[in-house]
Design a protein around this motif. Structure first.
Motif, PDB file in Angstrom:
ATOM      1  N   SER A 253       0.803  -1.226   0.000  1.00 49.55           N
ATOM      2  CA  SER A 253       0.000   0.000   0.000  1.00 49.55           C
ATOM      3  C   SER A 253       0.831   1.269   0.000  1.00 49.55           C
ATOM      4  CB  SER A 253      -0.911   0.040   1.242  1.00 49.55           C
ATOM      5  OG  SER A 253      -1.764  -1.061   1.322  1.00 49.55           O
ATOM      6  N   GLU A 254       1.788   1.343   0.914  1.00 45.87           N
ATOM      7  CA  GLU A 254       2.418   2.613   1.238  1.00 45.87           C
ATOM      8  C   GLU A 254       3.047   3.302   0.036  1.00 45.87           C
ATOM      9  OE1 GLU A 254       5.500   4.462   4.588  1.00 45.87           O
ATOM     10  OE2 GLU A 254       5.279   2.293   4.373  1.00 45.87           O
ATOM     11  N   VAL A 255       3.645   2.546  -0.859  1.00 49.36           N
ATOM     12  CA  VAL A 255       4.335   3.173  -1.992  1.00 49.36           C
ATOM     13  C   VAL A 255       3.355   3.791  -2.981  1.00 49.36           C
ATOM     14  CG1 VAL A 255       6.339   1.659  -1.773  1.00 49.36           C
ATOM     15  CG2 VAL A 255       4.450   0.990  -3.280  1.00 49.36           C
ATOM     16  N   PHE A 256       2.068   3.495  -2.842  1.00 56.98           N
ATOM     17  CA  PHE A 256       1.066   4.036  -3.761  1.00 56.98           C
ATOM     18  C   PHE A 256       0.336   5.259  -3.198  1.00 56.98           C
ATOM     19  CE2 PHE A 256       1.387  -0.514  -4.768  1.00 56.98           C
ATOM     20  CZ  PHE A 256       1.708  -0.446  -6.118  1.00 56.98           C
ATOM     21  N   PHE A 257       0.557   5.595  -1.943  1.00 51.76           N
ATOM     22  CA  PHE A 257      -0.159   6.724  -1.346  1.00 51.76           C
ATOM     23  C   PHE A 257       0.185   8.020  -2.091  1.00 51.76           C
ATOM     24  CE2 PHE A 257      -0.060   4.493   3.050  1.00 51.76           C
ATOM     25  CZ  PHE A 257      -1.187   3.767   2.714  1.00 51.76           C
ATOM     26  N   GLY A 258      -0.838   8.860  -2.277  1.00 51.81           N
ATOM     27  CA  GLY A 258      -0.611  10.144  -2.928  1.00 51.81           C
ATOM     28  C   GLY A 258      -1.686  10.454  -3.943  1.00 51.81           C
ATOM     29  N   PRO A 259      -1.529  11.561  -4.653  1.00 51.72           N
ATOM     30  CA  PRO A 259      -2.578  12.043  -5.557  1.00 51.72           C
ATOM     31  C   PRO A 259      -2.646  11.343  -6.915  1.00 51.72           C
ATOM     32  CG  PRO A 259      -0.707  13.536  -5.604  1.00 51.72           C
ATOM     33  CD  PRO A 259      -0.393  12.507  -4.548  1.00 51.72           C
ATOM     34  N   ASP A 260      -1.744  10.415  -7.189  1.00 49.33           N
ATOM     35  CA  ASP A 260      -1.737   9.771  -8.504  1.00 49.33           C
ATOM     36  C   ASP A 260      -2.856   8.754  -8.661  1.00 49.33           C
ATOM     37  OD1 ASP A 260       0.471  11.247  -9.202  1.00 49.33           O
ATOM     38  OD2 ASP A 260       1.909   9.629  -8.808  1.00 49.33           O
ATOM     39  N   TYR A 261      -3.368   8.259  -7.548  1.00 49.43           N
ATOM     40  CA  TYR A 261      -4.357   7.177  -7.596  1.00 49.43           C
ATOM     41  C   TYR A 261      -5.682   7.634  -7.002  1.00 49.43           C
ATOM     42  CZ  TYR A 261      -0.325   4.226  -8.548  1.00 49.43           C
ATOM     43  OH  TYR A 261       0.796   3.684  -9.099  1.00 49.43           O
ATOM     44  N   LYS A 262      -6.764   7.181  -7.613  1.00 46.39           N
ATOM     45  CA  LYS A 262      -8.110   7.427  -7.108  1.00 46.39           C
ATOM     46  C   LYS A 262      -8.675   6.146  -6.502  1.00 46.39           C
ATOM     47  CE  LYS A 262      -8.707  11.773  -8.127  1.00 46.39           C
ATOM     48  NZ  LYS A 262      -8.936  12.773  -7.049  1.00 46.39           N
ATOM     49  N   MET A 263      -9.519   6.349  -5.500  1.00 47.07           N
ATOM     50  CA  MET A 263     -10.061   5.221  -4.762  1.00 47.07           C
ATOM     51  C   MET A 263     -11.315   4.658  -5.427  1.00 47.07           C
ATOM     52  SD  MET A 263      -7.867   4.940  -2.502  1.00 47.07           S
ATOM     53  CE  MET A 263      -8.664   3.507  -1.769  1.00 47.07           C
ATOM     54  N   LEU A 264     -11.382   3.328  -5.434  1.00 49.36           N
ATOM     55  CA  LEU A 264     -12.564   2.599  -5.871  1.00 49.36           C
ATOM     56  C   LEU A 264     -13.028   1.737  -4.709  1.00 49.36           C
ATOM     57  CD1 LEU A 264     -10.313   2.010  -8.604  1.00 49.36           C
ATOM     58  CD2 LEU A 264     -12.630   2.033  -9.527  1.00 49.36           C
ATOM     59  N   ARG A 265     -14.323   1.629  -4.547  1.00 48.47           N
ATOM     60  CA  ARG A 265     -14.851   0.869  -3.424  1.00 48.47           C
ATOM     61  C   ARG A 265     -15.934  -0.106  -3.897  1.00 48.47           C
ATOM     62  NH1 ARG A 265     -13.429   2.902   1.686  1.00 48.47           N
ATOM     63  NH2 ARG A 265     -14.270   0.862   2.290  1.00 48.47           N
ATOM     64  N   GLY A 266     -16.121  -1.156  -3.123  1.00 45.41           N
ATOM     65  CA  GLY A 266     -17.290  -2.008  -3.286  1.00 45.41           C
ATOM     66  C   GLY A 266     -17.093  -3.328  -3.980  1.00 45.41           C
ATOM     67  N   GLY A 267     -16.096  -3.478  -4.820  1.00 44.39           N
ATOM     68  CA  GLY A 267     -15.928  -4.743  -5.524  1.00 44.39           C
ATOM     69  C   GLY A 267     -16.768  -4.822  -6.780  1.00 44.39           C
ATOM     70  N   SER A 268     -16.464  -5.807  -7.616  1.00 42.78           N
ATOM     71  CA  SER A 268     -17.166  -6.001  -8.885  1.00 42.78           C
ATOM     72  C   SER A 268     -17.674  -7.430  -8.973  1.00 42.78           C
ATOM     73  CB  SER A 268     -16.217  -5.735 -10.058  1.00 42.78           C
ATOM     74  OG  SER A 268     -15.288  -6.806 -10.205  1.00 42.78           O
ATOM     75  N   PHE A 269     -18.331  -7.745 -10.095  1.00 44.32           N
ATOM     76  CA  PHE A 269     -18.759  -9.128 -10.305  1.00 44.32           C
ATOM     77  C   PHE A 269     -17.560 -10.059 -10.433  1.00 44.32           C
ATOM     78  CE2 PHE A 269     -18.408  -7.294 -14.565  1.00 44.32           C
ATOM     79  CZ  PHE A 269     -17.722  -8.269 -15.266  1.00 44.32           C
TER      80      PHE A 269
END
Length: 443
Positions: free
Chosen positions: A389-405
């Motif tokens: 996780s830690e190396v990805f923290f910051g403004p480059d990534y947006k959060m997705l929640r909930g899961g998919s099929f």
């Protein structure tokens, strides 16, 4: 530290064994579905060859369970670098001297045999890594996450369909996509008690969320089609500066895998081209498309905290649930998960999966873009390695929640956090809308 009775330990071992077997059955089905040529070729520069994913699954299992937890001799130490995701970008992986499909299958079988011996003999206490069988749960989740990635690779391959599944359940009655007001107040975000929760889900902490309004269901194909046909992709006013630049660069005109047929739109789903199912959640849109649609609709994307409060908080008890419907594990009546169906379910299909506020289909169907960047929770501690996780923290990534099929229940819960670049469209991503309440709604 938790001390377990012998009976509890054996029950935990049985549960781990079942989860390992279930995830491996899915990996095997996804790789056995195609011939050797399809296994070794790269179907998109965004993705690895399927055979790389399968060997990587085995290599991670060897590193963590055979060598670390079990303290055993390496099976194939010589391939560690080749299957290190941080050493080789996806676009470069086909040029590596990868294990052949036959070698890969042999390797993952040998690793799994050793893992089952380690599971049978390892005390599930005494080290943080093995408490509550965490390392085994981490590997189960890792394999299921790669299974979803491999499923996305299947979506990108060309040729006749090779994957098949029944249709999701139909809604039991008429459906109205109404808005739901979530009152202001604090709630507990994240978890400190979920045994297999990953480091970015921890620790549980109080978050105050202002009142907001959120849609009961995700945005559907019918809703998104209005945006497309009204010229939303050609109207800069709806797009952020970054979004408009990417829309032009990538020549976006519709969700990925939509196919224009004269005056109508079709969708290509795993090689089968068919008319859009209008009341299914739209899928394969990037963050910028979701953001533009929300502006066009006069709304916005929810923040990550808003999304989680709508999903987990029970105003009657004041506590946060494991899942929208309660604390019990997902069943087929709750959510569309685990590749049981190769598409999102129509809205209204899972009334038993609604949250305490009545927000529906927040788990399964489509990953939902939020407006939030990926950040650590207060008190975050990287475990068991910074690169999860830690190396990805910051403004480059947006959060997705909930899961998919395509997400599995083992790697999807009310606290689970997913992240990706805002341009990503090959993932099974959709969204739902939120807005600030009007003054009259707060009286």
């Amino acid at each position: 530290m938790t001390a377990f009775s012998e009976l509890e330990t054996e029950k935990m071992r049985d549960r781990v064994a079942q989860q390992l077997a279930r995830s491996r059955a899915r990996s095997t089905a996804l790789t056995d579905a195609v011939d050797e040529h399809d296994l070794v070729r790269q179907h998109s520069k965004l993705m690895s060859p399927l055979v790389w994913d399968f060997a990587h699954i085995g290599n991670q299992e060897e590193l963590w369970l055979v060598r670390d937890v079990g303290g055993r001799e390496p099976v194939r130490e010589d391939i560690d670098n080749m299957y290190d995701a941080f050493q080789h970008p996806r676009a470069d992986r086909p040029a590596l001297p990868l294990l052949s499909p036959v070698e890969t299958r042999s390797y993952v079988r040998e690793v799994r045999d050793k893992v089952m011996d380690v599971l049978a003999s390892t005390p599930l206490e005494g080290r943080k890594l093995v408490e509550n069988a965490f390392a085994f749960g981490m590997i189960v989740q890792h394999e299921q996450q790669h299974n979803e990635t491999m499923l996305a690779t299947h979506q990108l391959r060309t040729g006749d369909p090779v994957l098949h599944a029944p249709l999701p359940p139909a809604p039991p009655g008429p459906v109205i996509n109404r808005e739901i007001l979530v009152p202001a107040g604090p709630f507990t975000m994240g978890t400190s008690v979920e045994p297999w929760a990953l480091d970015n889900e921890r620790p549980a902490h109080q978050v105050h969320v202002d009142a907001f309004v959120i849609d009961k269901y995700p945005v559907t194909n019918a809703m998104y089609l209005e945006f497309v046909t009204s010229g939303g992709y050609d109207q800069q006013q709806w797009w952020s500066e970054e979004g408009w630049a990417y829309r032009q660069k990538a020549n976006l005109a519709a969700p990925r895998f939509w196919v224009r047929d004269g005056d109508r739109w079709l969708r290509n789903g795993f090689g089968a081209v068919e008319p859009l199912v209008l009341d299914e959640p739209v899928v394969h849109v990037c963050f910028y498309e979701a953001e533009a649609f929300a502006a066009w609709a006069g709304k916005r994307l929810p923040t990550e905290a808003e999304w989680e409060k709508a999903a987990r908080f029970d105003p009657d008890t004041g506590r946060s649930r494991r899942y929208p419907w309660g604390d019990e594990d997902p069943g087929p009546e709750h959510a569309n998960l685990g590749q049981a169906h190769l598409r999102p379910a129509r809205i209204g299909a899972y009334p038993h999966g609604e949250s305490a506020f009545g927000v529906a289909q927040m788990i399964g169907d489509v990953w939902e873009w939020t407006s939030s960047d990926f950040h650590a929770y207060p008190g975050f501690v990287a475990f068991p390695y910074r690169e999860y996780s830690e190396v990805f923290f910051g403004p480059d990534y947006k959060m997705l929640r909930g899961g998919s099929f395509g997400a599995d229940a083992a790697a999807c819960r009310g606290t689970f956090r997913n992240w990706d670049y805002p341009i990503r469209r090959q993932i099974f991503s959709g969204f739902r809308l939120a807005r600030d309440p009007r003054p009259d709604e707060l009286r």
